[in-house]
Design an enzyme around this catalytic site. Structure first.
Site, PDB file in Angstrom:
ATOM      1  N   ARG A  68       0.843  -1.207   0.000  1.00  0.00           N
ATOM      2  CA  ARG A  68       0.000   0.000   0.000  1.00  0.00           C
ATOM      3  C   ARG A  68       0.866   1.240   0.000  1.00  0.00           C
ATOM      4  NH1 ARG A  68      -2.475   1.119   4.611  1.00  0.00           N
ATOM      5  NH2 ARG A  68      -3.827   2.627   3.614  1.00  0.00           N
ATOM      6  N   LYS A 133       2.117  -7.586  11.950  1.00  0.00           N
ATOM      7  CA  LYS A 133       1.582  -7.771  10.600  1.00  0.00           C
ATOM      8  C   LYS A 133       1.931  -9.158  10.050  1.00  0.00           C
ATOM      9  CE  LYS A 133       1.022  -5.412   6.235  1.00  0.00           C
ATOM     10  NZ  LYS A 133       0.765  -4.112   5.667  1.00  0.00           N
ATOM     11  N   ARG A 267      -1.554   4.241  19.638  1.00  0.00           N
ATOM     12  CA  ARG A 267      -0.847   5.422  20.123  1.00  0.00           C
ATOM     13  C   ARG A 267       0.030   5.020  21.307  1.00  0.00           C
ATOM     14  NH1 ARG A 267      -3.849  10.951  22.038  1.00  0.00           N
ATOM     15  NH2 ARG A 267      -1.963  12.090  22.550  1.00  0.00           N
TER      16      ARG A 267
HETATM   17  C1  BTN Z   1       0.154  -3.979   2.128  1.00  0.00           C
HETATM   18  O1  BTN Z   1       0.932  -3.027   1.967  1.00  0.00           O
HETATM   19  O2  BTN Z   1      -0.164  -4.353   3.259  1.00  0.00           O
HETATM   20  C2  BTN Z   1      -0.402  -4.708   0.934  1.00  0.00           C
HETATM   21  C3  BTN Z   1       0.501  -5.844   0.513  1.00  0.00           C
HETATM   22  C4  BTN Z   1      -0.020  -6.622  -0.688  1.00  0.00           C
HETATM   23  C5  BTN Z   1       1.005  -7.628  -1.178  1.00  0.00           C
HETATM   24  C6  BTN Z   1       0.461  -8.526  -2.237  1.00  0.00           C
HETATM   25  S1  BTN Z   1       1.545  -9.891  -2.591  1.00  0.00           S
HETATM   26  C7  BTN Z   1       0.559 -10.314  -3.970  1.00  0.00           C
HETATM   27  C8  BTN Z   1       0.142  -9.018  -4.638  1.00  0.00           C
HETATM   28  N1  BTN Z   1       1.143  -8.583  -5.587  1.00  0.00           N
HETATM   29  C9  BTN Z   1       1.721  -7.436  -5.213  1.00  0.00           C
HETATM   30  O3  BTN Z   1       2.613  -6.847  -5.856  1.00  0.00           O
HETATM   31  N2  BTN Z   1       1.197  -7.015  -4.063  1.00  0.00           N
HETATM   32  C10 BTN Z   1       0.157  -7.902  -3.586  1.00  0.00           C
END
Ligand code: BTN
Length: 272
Positions: A68, A133, A267
Site C-alpha cells: 500500500r 503484521k 498510540r
Molecule cells: C500492504 O501493503 O499491506 C499490501 C501488501 C499486498 C502484497 C500482495 S503480494 C501479492 C500481490 N502482488 C503485489 O505486488 N502485491 C500484492
C-alpha cells in the site's frame, strides 16, 4: 529431495484440486509463476476473465512486490504466499474501495479455517497476529468498458519468512511458522484463493454491508487510542470500527470523523 524444514514448492494442480468445485468453476485462468515483478501487475495488464469469472496469479518470488501507499512488499523466494485475483465489477469506484476490507475478511476466514488462532484485521486491510503484521491486501483497479471496473485484489501472507528478508520490513511483523502453523503453502494457497473468490462473489452481490459485522468482530484496534498518519499529518483519537462503506470511524476531541485514507497504529502511551 526437499530440505526438511524448507517450505514446499507451490503445486498448481494440488492448489486447484483443493478448491471447492463451485469456486474452481469460477476460475477462468490460473497462472503459477516461478518469478514475476508483481502478481498484481501481471493480472492488471492481462486479459479479462471470460464470462464473469475470475483470473488468478501466484508466484514463488516477486522482484517488485507492491504494498500500500507505494511501499515495497518484501517477497523472498519460496517462503510466503503472493496471490492476486482479477474480477470485473459493475459498481461505482467509491463502493469498490471497501472490497479491500472484504478481501481482508476473506484472508481471516481462510486462516481461521486452517486453525490459526486469534487472527485480527487492522484498518484498512492488514492481517495481524499478536498485534504484528502477518499479511496485507492491495487493491488496484482500471476502468473497463460499459462503466465497469477491472479490479485486482492482491494478498500477501507471511508463511515462513526468512529472517534476513524480514530484516528489511519496516514494521513489527510475524509469520505463520512463528505461530506453530505448518508451512504447507499449498494448503494456505488453496484456502486463501477459495475465500478470495467467494468474497468477490459476495461483495458483487451484497457489497461491504454484508461483511461489516464480521469485520467489526475482527477489528484489532476497536476502542483503542490510535494515531492516524496521512503523509505528514497526524491525528490522534479513539478508533470506533468502520461504517458500512468501510470508512474508519475515529473519535477526535468528542467528534466522530469518517476517515477514508491513511495508516493507523496504536498510540504510544508515555512511560510504556
Ligand atoms: C500492504 O501493503 O499491506 C499490501 C501488501 C499486498 C502484497 C500482495 S503480494 C501479492 C500481490 N502482488 C503485489 O505486488 N502485491 C500484492
Amino acid at each position: 529431495m526437499r530440505d526438511e524444514g524448507a517450505p514446499e514448492r507451490l503445486d498448481g494442480q494440488r492448489i486447484l484440486a483443493d478448491l471447492p468445485a463451485e469456486l474452481r468453476d469460477r476460475l477462468r485462468a490460473f497462472t503459477l509463476l516461478a518469478e514475476v515483478d508483481s502478481t498484481n501487475r501481471f493480472l492488471l495488464e492481462g486479459d479479462d476473465p471470460a464470462g464473469g469469472g475470475v483470473a488468478a496469479c501466484m508466484a514463488e518470488f516477486q522482484s517488485a512486490g507492491r504494498g500500500r501507499r507505494g511501499r515495497a512488499w518484501i517477497s523472498p523466494v519460496g517462503a510466503n504466499l503472493y496471490l492476486s485475483v482479477l474480477r470485473v465489477y459493475s459498481m461505482a469506484p467509491e463502493s469498490l474501495q471497501a472490497l479491500s476490507l472484504a478481501v481482508g475478511v476473506a484472508g481471516a476466514r481462510a486462516l481461521q479455517s486452517l486453525g490459526v488462532p486469534a487472527v485480527a484485521l487492522k484498518w484498512p486491510n492488514d492481517i495481524q497476529l499478536d498485534g504484528k503484521k502477518l499479511g496485507g491486501v492491495l487493491l488496484e483497479m482500471a476502468g473497463a468498458s460499459g462503466g465497469s471496473w477491472r479490479v485486482v485484489a492482491g494478498i500477501g501472507i507471511n508463511v515462513a519468512m526468512p529472517r534476513d528478508a524480514g530484516a528489511d520490513i519496516e514494521q513489527p511483523w510475524t509469520d505463520l511458522a512463528a505461530h506453530g502453523v505448518p508451512a504447507d503453502r499449498n494448503r494456505v494457497a488453496s484456502r486463501v484463493l477459495a475465500e478470495v473468490i467467494a468474497a468477490g462473489e459476495q461483495f458483487a452481490n451484497a457489497g461491504f454491508a454484508d461483511f461489516h459485522d464480521e469485520w467489526q468482530r475482527l477489528d484489532a484496534l476497536r476502542d483503542r487510542e490510535v494515531v492516524l498518519e496521512d503523509g505528514a499529518e497526524k491525528r490522534y483519537g479513539t478508533a470506533r470500527g468502520v461504517d458500512t462503506s468501510g470508512a474508519l470511524l475515529l473519535d477526535v476531541n468528542g467528534r466522530r470523523e469518517r476517515i477514508v485514507c491513511g495508516d493507523i497504529s496504536l498510540r504510544a502511551v508515555p512511560g510504556d
